[in-house]
Design a protein around this motif. Sequence first.
Motif, PDB file in Angstrom:
ATOM      1  N   ALA A 105       0.926  -1.333   0.027  1.00 26.88           N
ATOM      2  CA  ALA A 105       0.080   0.144   0.076  1.00 26.88           C
ATOM      3  C   ALA A 105       0.965   1.327  -0.027  1.00 26.88           C
ATOM      4  O   ALA A 105       0.489   2.303  -0.844  1.00 26.88           O
ATOM      5  CB  ALA A 105      -0.930   0.206   1.104  1.00 26.88           C
ATOM      6  N   LEU A 106       2.012   1.267   0.852  1.00 26.90           N
ATOM      7  CA  LEU A 106       2.944   2.284   0.790  1.00 26.90           C
ATOM      8  C   LEU A 106       3.609   2.639  -0.699  1.00 26.90           C
ATOM      9  O   LEU A 106       3.436   3.618  -1.051  1.00 26.90           O
ATOM     10  CB  LEU A 106       3.855   2.358   1.797  1.00 26.90           C
ATOM     11  CG  LEU A 106       3.367   2.022   3.293  1.00 26.90           C
ATOM     12  CD1 LEU A 106       4.533   1.980   4.463  1.00 26.90           C
ATOM     13  CD2 LEU A 106       2.511   2.909   3.833  1.00 26.90           C
ATOM     14  N   ALA A 107       3.861   1.429  -1.255  1.00 27.83           N
ATOM     15  CA  ALA A 107       4.533   1.513  -2.397  1.00 27.83           C
ATOM     16  C   ALA A 107       3.597   2.043  -3.561  1.00 27.83           C
ATOM     17  O   ALA A 107       4.292   2.757  -4.373  1.00 27.83           O
ATOM     18  CB  ALA A 107       4.979   0.249  -2.739  1.00 27.83           C
ATOM     19  N   VAL A 108       2.454   1.601  -3.557  1.00 28.94           N
ATOM     20  CA  VAL A 108       1.561   2.026  -4.428  1.00 28.94           C
ATOM     21  C   VAL A 108       1.197   3.521  -4.330  1.00 28.94           C
ATOM     22  O   VAL A 108       0.918   4.334  -5.301  1.00 28.94           O
ATOM     23  CB  VAL A 108       0.136   1.210  -4.295  1.00 28.94           C
ATOM     24  CG1 VAL A 108      -0.947   1.863  -5.303  1.00 28.94           C
ATOM     25  CG2 VAL A 108       0.417  -0.123  -4.952  1.00 28.94           C
ATOM     26  N   TRP A 109       1.179   3.901  -3.073  1.00 28.86           N
ATOM     27  CA  TRP A 109       1.086   5.592  -2.900  1.00 28.86           C
ATOM     28  C   TRP A 109       2.081   6.388  -3.254  1.00 28.86           C
ATOM     29  O   TRP A 109       2.001   7.235  -4.115  1.00 28.86           O
ATOM     30  CB  TRP A 109       0.785   5.727  -1.323  1.00 28.86           C
ATOM     31  CG  TRP A 109       0.479   7.083  -1.010  1.00 28.86           C
ATOM     32  CD1 TRP A 109      -0.828   7.554  -0.819  1.00 28.86           C
ATOM     33  CD2 TRP A 109       1.266   8.314  -0.651  1.00 28.86           C
ATOM     34  NE1 TRP A 109      -0.869   8.989  -0.527  1.00 28.86           N
ATOM     35  CE2 TRP A 109       0.539   9.265  -0.470  1.00 28.86           C
ATOM     36  CE3 TRP A 109       2.531   8.607  -0.958  1.00 28.86           C
ATOM     37  CZ2 TRP A 109       0.984  10.624  -0.359  1.00 28.86           C
ATOM     38  CZ3 TRP A 109       3.354   9.971  -0.525  1.00 28.86           C
ATOM     39  CH2 TRP A 109       2.205  10.792  -0.367  1.00 28.86           C
ATOM     40  N   ALA A 113       8.811   4.060  -4.246  1.00 33.74           N
ATOM     41  CA  ALA A 113       8.075   2.972  -4.573  1.00 33.74           C
ATOM     42  C   ALA A 113       8.803   1.919  -4.597  1.00 33.74           C
ATOM     43  O   ALA A 113       8.390   0.632  -3.854  1.00 33.74           O
ATOM     44  CB  ALA A 113       7.308   3.316  -5.942  1.00 33.74           C
ATOM     45  N   LYS A 114       9.948   1.834  -5.161  1.00 28.80           N
ATOM     46  CA  LYS A 114      10.794   0.507  -5.483  1.00 28.80           C
ATOM     47  C   LYS A 114      11.135   0.038  -3.942  1.00 28.80           C
ATOM     48  O   LYS A 114      11.196  -1.035  -3.733  1.00 28.80           O
ATOM     49  CB  LYS A 114      11.825   0.963  -6.300  1.00 28.80           C
ATOM     50  CG  LYS A 114      12.949  -0.257  -6.453  1.00 28.80           C
ATOM     51  CD  LYS A 114      14.234   0.269  -7.179  1.00 28.80           C
ATOM     52  CE  LYS A 114      15.219  -0.840  -7.268  1.00 28.80           C
ATOM     53  NZ  LYS A 114      16.361  -0.167  -7.948  1.00 28.80           N
ATOM     54  N   HIS A 115      11.429   0.993  -3.024  1.00 26.91           N
ATOM     55  CA  HIS A 115      11.963   0.661  -1.716  1.00 26.91           C
ATOM     56  C   HIS A 115      10.854  -0.168  -0.919  1.00 26.91           C
ATOM     57  O   HIS A 115      11.176  -1.148  -0.532  1.00 26.91           O
ATOM     58  CB  HIS A 115      12.390   2.091  -0.968  1.00 26.91           C
ATOM     59  CG  HIS A 115      12.761   1.696   0.409  1.00 26.91           C
ATOM     60  ND1 HIS A 115      13.864   1.016   0.869  1.00 26.91           N
ATOM     61  CD2 HIS A 115      11.936   1.911   1.572  1.00 26.91           C
ATOM     62  CE1 HIS A 115      13.984   1.024   1.930  1.00 26.91           C
ATOM     63  NE2 HIS A 115      12.998   1.549   2.609  1.00 26.91           N
ATOM     64  N   PHE A 116       9.660   0.138  -1.196  1.00 26.28           N
ATOM     65  CA  PHE A 116       8.723  -0.188  -0.175  1.00 26.28           C
ATOM     66  C   PHE A 116       8.089  -1.706  -1.011  1.00 26.28           C
ATOM     67  O   PHE A 116       7.496  -2.237  -0.320  1.00 26.28           O
ATOM     68  CB  PHE A 116       7.721   0.690  -0.008  1.00 26.28           C
ATOM     69  CG  PHE A 116       8.034   1.714   1.242  1.00 26.28           C
ATOM     70  CD1 PHE A 116       7.973   1.189   2.318  1.00 26.28           C
ATOM     71  CD2 PHE A 116       8.577   3.035   0.864  1.00 26.28           C
ATOM     72  CE1 PHE A 116       8.498   1.850   3.379  1.00 26.28           C
ATOM     73  CE2 PHE A 116       8.868   3.689   2.225  1.00 26.28           C
ATOM     74  CZ  PHE A 116       8.860   3.203   3.146  1.00 26.28           C
ATOM     75  N   ASP A 156      -4.711   5.515   3.018  1.00 30.52           N
ATOM     76  CA  ASP A 156      -5.052   6.994   3.124  1.00 30.52           C
ATOM     77  C   ASP A 156      -3.953   7.840   3.845  1.00 30.52           C
ATOM     78  O   ASP A 156      -3.891   7.517   5.205  1.00 30.52           O
ATOM     79  CB  ASP A 156      -6.503   7.338   3.894  1.00 30.52           C
ATOM     80  CG  ASP A 156      -6.534   6.773   5.217  1.00 30.52           C
ATOM     81  OD1 ASP A 156      -6.127   5.802   5.539  1.00 30.52           O
ATOM     82  OD2 ASP A 156      -7.053   7.587   5.814  1.00 30.52           O
ATOM     83  N   PHE A 157      -3.319   8.685   3.065  1.00 31.17           N
ATOM     84  CA  PHE A 157      -2.182   9.352   3.595  1.00 31.17           C
ATOM     85  C   PHE A 157      -2.061  10.828   2.869  1.00 31.17           C
ATOM     86  O   PHE A 157      -2.597  10.914   1.816  1.00 31.17           O
ATOM     87  CB  PHE A 157      -1.114   8.752   3.150  1.00 31.17           C
ATOM     88  CG  PHE A 157      -0.641   7.368   3.850  1.00 31.17           C
ATOM     89  CD1 PHE A 157      -0.390   7.083   5.131  1.00 31.17           C
ATOM     90  CD2 PHE A 157      -0.881   6.127   3.111  1.00 31.17           C
ATOM     91  CE1 PHE A 157      -0.013   5.939   5.551  1.00 31.17           C
ATOM     92  CE2 PHE A 157      -0.829   4.928   3.474  1.00 31.17           C
ATOM     93  CZ  PHE A 157      -0.256   4.909   4.813  1.00 31.17           C
ATOM     94  N   GLU A 215       4.131  10.472   6.751  1.00 33.82           N
ATOM     95  CA  GLU A 215       3.366   9.716   7.385  1.00 33.82           C
ATOM     96  C   GLU A 215       3.342   8.145   7.171  1.00 33.82           C
ATOM     97  O   GLU A 215       3.743   7.287   7.891  1.00 33.82           O
ATOM     98  CB  GLU A 215       1.951   9.959   6.870  1.00 33.82           C
ATOM     99  CG  GLU A 215       1.157  11.162   7.450  1.00 33.82           C
ATOM    100  CD  GLU A 215      -0.311  11.197   6.764  1.00 33.82           C
ATOM    101  OE1 GLU A 215      -1.213  10.775   7.390  1.00 33.82           O
ATOM    102  OE2 GLU A 215      -0.411  11.887   5.739  1.00 33.82           O
ATOM    103  N   LEU A 216       3.747   7.951   5.766  1.00 30.06           N
ATOM    104  CA  LEU A 216       4.198   6.446   5.258  1.00 30.06           C
ATOM    105  C   LEU A 216       5.391   6.053   5.744  1.00 30.06           C
ATOM    106  O   LEU A 216       5.631   5.032   6.493  1.00 30.06           O
ATOM    107  CB  LEU A 216       4.328   6.472   3.844  1.00 30.06           C
ATOM    108  CG  LEU A 216       3.023   6.681   2.784  1.00 30.06           C
ATOM    109  CD1 LEU A 216       2.624   8.035   2.796  1.00 30.06           C
ATOM    110  CD2 LEU A 216       2.842   6.074   1.576  1.00 30.06           C
ATOM    111  N   VAL A 217       6.438   6.953   6.048  1.00 30.58           N
ATOM    112  CA  VAL A 217       7.769   6.202   6.664  1.00 30.58           C
ATOM    113  C   VAL A 217       7.401   6.283   8.151  1.00 30.58           C
ATOM    114  O   VAL A 217       8.161   5.287   8.729  1.00 30.58           O
ATOM    115  CB  VAL A 217       9.043   7.164   6.194  1.00 30.58           C
ATOM    116  CG1 VAL A 217      10.221   6.997   6.536  1.00 30.58           C
ATOM    117  CG2 VAL A 217       9.025   7.298   4.380  1.00 30.58           C
TER     118      VAL A 217
END
Length: 182
Positions: free
Chosen positions: A32-36, A46-49, A85-86, A91-93
């Motif tokens: 979900a984080l990568a897609v965001w 994105a690649k990292h997540f 939702d971010f 927030e994601l990290v």
Amino acid sequence: MATFKKQPRSKFYELLQAQIRNEFHASQQYIALAVWFDNEDLPQLAKHFYRQSLEERNHALAMVKYMTDTDHHVEIPAVGEVRNDFSEARELVALALKQEKEVASDIEEIAKAAREEGDYTGEQFIQWFLKEQVEEIASMSTLLTVVDRADGDLFQVEQFLHRENVGDEDDPTMPPVAGGAL
């Protein structure tokens, strides 16, 4: 038809079964984080997540393999809700760092159970995950610091990830993964 020998469950194995769910949930959350980040045109983040997601999946399947190798029944669990939702990258990290700290606490509980039960092979198995969580927390903490220092300039974060290859290292000491690591 082969019959499956079911060993009695100790606290260690109950916690390990629960951790399989936690690892699969972490994998889904990282997707979900990568897609965001993908939607925000931040390819390095994105690649990292996406990579983090695969790593968590591999952790779950290493636990599956250990349980099957020790004649314990494994159930592949459903995972809980994933946050999608971010409003900003920090927030994601921050969520990822919080998640890694929670996993570290869970792994410590599993190690404690193995030691209390005198399960030496279980304790030896879980040692790798203890070491891994130190690395995961340090890596995610550094990424959060970089995001904070970039002060909204995510291009700097992208450059950092490209330059430093955070979390790219394969660990040859990782326990074997059911079906093979991806």
